[in-house]
Motif scaffolding. Structure first.
Motif, short mmCIF file in Angstrom:
data_model
loop_
_atom_site.label_atom_id
_atom_site.label_comp_id
_atom_site.label_asym_id
_atom_site.label_seq_id
_atom_site.Cartn_x
_atom_site.Cartn_y
_atom_site.Cartn_z
N GLY A 64 0.73 -1.23 0.06
CA GLY A 64 -0.18 0.05 -0.03
C GLY A 64 0.87 1.26 0.06
O GLY A 64 0.14 2.49 -0.16
N LYS A 65 1.95 1.20 0.14
CA LYS A 65 2.85 2.30 0.34
C LYS A 65 3.37 2.86 -1.20
O LYS A 65 4.33 3.78 -1.32
N SER A 66 3.00 2.36 -2.21
CA SER A 66 3.73 2.54 -3.54
C SER A 66 2.99 3.77 -4.15
O SER A 66 3.63 4.34 -5.15
N GLY A 67 1.92 4.21 -3.60
CA GLY A 67 1.31 5.73 -4.17
C GLY A 67 0.56 5.49 -5.26
O GLY A 67 0.00 6.29 -6.43
N GLN A 68 0.51 3.96 -6.06
CA GLN A 68 -0.43 3.84 -7.20
C GLN A 68 -1.72 2.74 -6.62
O GLN A 68 -1.15 1.87 -5.62
N SER A 69 -2.76 2.69 -7.06
CA SER A 69 -3.61 1.51 -6.81
C SER A 69 -2.80 0.23 -7.43
O SER A 69 -2.13 0.06 -8.11
N ARG A 70 -3.30 -0.85 -6.76
CA ARG A 70 -2.90 -2.23 -7.09
C ARG A 70 -2.95 -2.59 -8.47
O ARG A 70 -2.22 -3.14 -9.10
N TRP A 71 -4.20 -2.32 -8.98
CA TRP A 71 -4.33 -2.94 -10.42
C TRP A 71 -3.39 -1.96 -11.46
O TRP A 71 -3.01 -2.51 -12.32
N LEU A 72 -3.13 -0.89 -11.07
CA LEU A 72 -2.52 0.02 -11.88
C LEU A 72 -1.07 -0.58 -11.71
O LEU A 72 -0.29 -0.51 -13.02
N ARG A 73 -0.52 -0.80 -10.70
CA ARG A 73 0.84 -1.19 -10.58
C ARG A 73 0.98 -2.57 -11.32
O ARG A 73 2.00 -2.65 -11.93
N GLN A 74 0.00 -3.48 -11.33
CA GLN A 74 0.23 -4.75 -11.95
C GLN A 74 -0.09 -4.42 -13.45
O GLN A 74 0.75 -5.17 -14.27
N LEU A 75 -0.75 -3.36 -14.17
CA LEU A 75 -0.84 -3.05 -15.38
C LEU A 75 0.59 -2.78 -16.02
O LEU A 75 0.92 -3.23 -16.99
N ASP A 76 1.05 -1.89 -15.03
CA ASP A 76 2.25 -1.21 -15.63
C ASP A 76 3.43 -2.45 -15.40
O ASP A 76 4.27 -2.63 -16.50
N ALA A 77 3.54 -3.38 -14.47
CA ALA A 77 4.60 -3.93 -14.25
C ALA A 77 4.33 -5.47 -14.70
O ALA A 77 5.36 -6.29 -15.47
N ARG A 78 3.10 -5.81 -15.18
CA ARG A 78 2.78 -7.24 -15.44
C ARG A 78 2.35 -7.18 -16.75
O ARG A 78 2.73 -8.06 -17.77
N LEU A 79 1.34 -6.39 -17.05
CA LEU A 79 0.61 -6.48 -18.45
C LEU A 79 1.56 -5.87 -19.53
O LEU A 79 1.54 -6.69 -20.69
N LEU A 80 2.36 -4.89 -19.38
CA LEU A 80 3.25 -4.14 -20.27
C LEU A 80 4.55 -5.03 -20.43
O LEU A 80 4.82 -5.18 -21.49
N TRP A 81 4.99 -5.28 -19.28
CA TRP A 81 6.33 -5.95 -19.38
C TRP A 81 6.18 -7.16 -18.43
O TRP A 81 6.51 -7.19 -17.30
N PRO A 82 5.43 -8.40 -18.91
CA PRO A 82 5.24 -9.45 -17.92
C PRO A 82 6.19 -10.14 -17.18
O PRO A 82 6.19 -10.51 -16.28
N SER A 83 7.40 -10.21 -17.97
CA SER A 83 8.61 -10.94 -17.50
C SER A 83 9.84 -10.62 -18.11
O SER A 83 9.65 -9.84 -19.26
N LYS A 84 10.80 -10.90 -17.54
CA LYS A 84 12.16 -10.50 -17.99
C LYS A 84 12.33 -11.11 -19.31
O LYS A 84 12.84 -10.51 -20.28
N ALA A 85 12.09 -12.61 -19.30
CA ALA A 85 12.12 -13.21 -20.95
C ALA A 85 11.36 -12.44 -21.96
O ALA A 85 11.65 -12.36 -23.10
N LEU A 86 9.91 -11.94 -21.42
CA LEU A 86 9.20 -11.56 -22.66
C LEU A 86 9.51 -10.03 -22.77
O LEU A 86 9.50 -9.57 -24.19
N ARG A 87 10.35 -9.44 -21.93
CA ARG A 87 10.61 -7.92 -22.16
C ARG A 87 12.10 -8.15 -23.11
O ARG A 87 12.10 -7.38 -24.19
N LYS A 88 12.73 -9.17 -23.05
CA LYS A 88 14.11 -9.40 -24.14
C LYS A 88 13.45 -9.72 -25.31
O LYS A 88 14.04 -9.55 -26.52
N SER A 89 12.29 -10.61 -25.35
CA SER A 89 11.77 -11.19 -26.50
C SER A 89 11.03 -10.02 -27.41
O SER A 89 11.26 -9.96 -28.61
N ALA A 90 10.51 -8.98 -26.57
CA ALA A 90 9.93 -8.10 -27.21
C ALA A 90 11.02 -7.14 -27.83
O ALA A 90 11.02 -6.57 -29.01
#
Length: 491
Positions: free
Chosen positions: A8-34
């Motif tokens: 809860g200390k992040s300053g963003q809602s949980r769903w938005l943090r997951q959208l940024d960190a998981r949906l746009l860049w789901p994993s390190k392997a997928l980031r490299k593949s992109a």
């Protein structure tokens, strides 16, 4: 503090943090593949352009005849991509800042074309040398441009609060605050500090950052959260290196990055050479570069750059000079004594942006000073004229300083030119700024200008003096244009 509190200390809602960190860049392997997919598209475009450029309208004939086939094109594209991968061009730690990412792209491309050239020579295969030459000339710049644009898009998104990776900073409360302040200011790095870990039992750091627990309990604190990494700074392991080793073991099975801020700071990567000896991570440090900053390469850059800019800016200078003269009839230029290299005094030129008796009225405004440290600054200085307000916003008033650069009083890039009264209040460390010529622009300008504290301004100037290199000057000049057009921190 509970795991829920950490989230809860992040300053963003949980769903938005997951959208940024998981949906746009789901994993390190997928980031490299992109990233690899983007490079593959660029390589395919480069191959097509090189083929059309070499064969033109005869492309179909050459393809059918077997001189260059679709298999050749595909093999070259695949080989280029594999070489980039093998050479470490997709290491995520290279993708945020620095020039290592671009250097590896160039090295991988040169290696591939060297191997192809050697193969063709040994087999006496005269395989469309013009095609390969065009491919190298077109492909490498496009790859570099693509990565530059990707970095700019990512950095801009992070400045707006997106794609931020939540991290914890561990160490002494004072060190934690220092690192946290840097990461908050440099939002383009993409790190969002959500809390601290300390060796002491305190609730928060002096700056108010919540303490989530002790350093030796880091594994339990980050377990089950979406934490990206932990930054260990000075004071994190008062018991020695064994504590760090045990902490690394605890985080071994977790997808959490470990980052360490060494005790030595403000040293550029170009001056550092790792040299592990008998298990000790020794680091060789090159000498400071202040003497190199006074050599002929930098001086030639100053002379050519200032002469060219004065020539191009002369029509604008004429119009501004006319406007200043019409407004109040006073002199166009304002000359002020400043301190140059090794303490030598010189007359620093500016287009007058204040009333004629500005210096006489300065004393009555001292109580309203908003400047940092020894500097005098006011966001709404009543001495500034109407024309002056406009030219200061875009730093047009400083254009005559290119003449100071041409004369050798100043440099295009360097520490801010100081007043004698300011220099009289310097301590020994701050006096190090005088070892090089003062600059028309510098790290202090592209990093915030008037919005910086005095301590941060001095730190940036000393970093520049100790870590000078020619490419850094070029980068600062490019960033200055953006800072001036945005008029950020200028008043």
């Amino acid at each position: 503090m509970t795991t829920a509190s950490v989230r809860g200390k992040s300053g963003q809602s949980r769903w938005l943090r997951q959208l940024d960190a998981r949906l746009l860049w789901p994993s390190k392997a997928l980031r490299k593949s992109a990233l690899a997919a983007i490079d593959l598209i660029i390589i395919a475009v480069s191959v097509t352009l090189a083929a059309v450029g070499r064969f033109g309208m005869d492309l179909y004939i050459h393809t059918v005849s077997g001189e260059v086939t679709g298999w050749h094109y595909a093999s070259i594209a695949a080989g280029w991509l594999v070489t980039l991968w093998v050479m470490g061009s997709y290491g995520l730690q290279l993708l945020q800042s620095g020039t290592e990412e671009y250097r590896r792209v160039i090295s991988a491309s040169a290696l591939l074309f060297g191997v192809i050239g050697t193969f063709c020579y040994l087999t006496q295969n005269d395989f469309a040398r013009g095609f390969f030459l065009l491919l190298f000339i077109v492909g490498v710049p496009l790859l570099l441009l693509g990565r530059l644009l990707r970095r700019q898009v990512m950095n801009n998104a992070r400045r707006r609060g997106h794609l931020q990776s939540p991290i914890i900073v561990a160490g002494s409360p004072t060190s934690v605050d220092e690192i946290s302040n840097v990461l908050r200011r440099e939002r383009w790095l993409g790190y969002r500090v959500v809390g601290a870990l300390t060796a002491d039992a305190v609730d928060e750091t002096p700056a108010g950052l919540p303490v989530l627990g002790r350093v030796d309990d880091v594994a339990n604190i980050v377990r089950g959260t979406d934490m990206y990494g932990v930054v260990f700074t000075e004071g994190a392991f008062p018991e020695g290196s064994n504590s760090f080793r045990r902490t690394a073991w605890q985080l071994e099975q977790m997808d959490v990055e470990m980052m360490v801020v060494p005790a030595m700071t403000d040293i550029s990567a170009e001056r550092i050479t790792p040299r592990p000896i008998a298990g000790l991570p020794l680091v060789m440090i090159d000498r400071p570069q202040a003497q190199q900053a006074g050599r002929w390469v930098k001086r030639l850059f100053d002379v050519v750059g200032s002469a060219l800019f004065l020539l191009l800016a002369s029509p604008i200078l004429a119009l501004v000079a006319l406007a200043v003269k019409i407004e109040d009839g006073g002199p166009v230029l304002f000359s002020q004594v400043r301190v140059g290299r090794n303490g030598e005094l010189f007359n620093c030129l500016k287009i007058r942006s204040m009333v004629v008796d500005a210096e006489a009225r300065k004393a009555e405004l001292m109580q309203q000073n908003q400047g940092a440290g020894v500097l005098f600054k006011m966001a709404k200085d009543p001495r500034i004229t109407k024309v002056g307000s406009f030219i200061r916003r875009f730093s047009i008033d400083e254009v005559p300083q290119f003449w100071n650069v041409l004369r050798g009083d100043m440099s295009l890039v360097g520490p801010r030119p100081a007043l004698p009264t300011e220099v009289a209040r310097y301590d020994q460390d701050t006096s190090r700024r005088l070892d090089v010529r003062p600059g028309l622009t510098g790290l202090w300008q592209v990093s915030g200008r008037s919005n910086l504290s005095w301590e941060e301004t001095v730190r940036l100037d000393l970093y520049y003096v100790d870590n000078w290199c020619f490419m850094q000057d070029v980068t600062i000049m490019a960033r200055t244009a953006k800072a001036v057009l945005g008029s950020s921190g200028a008043y």
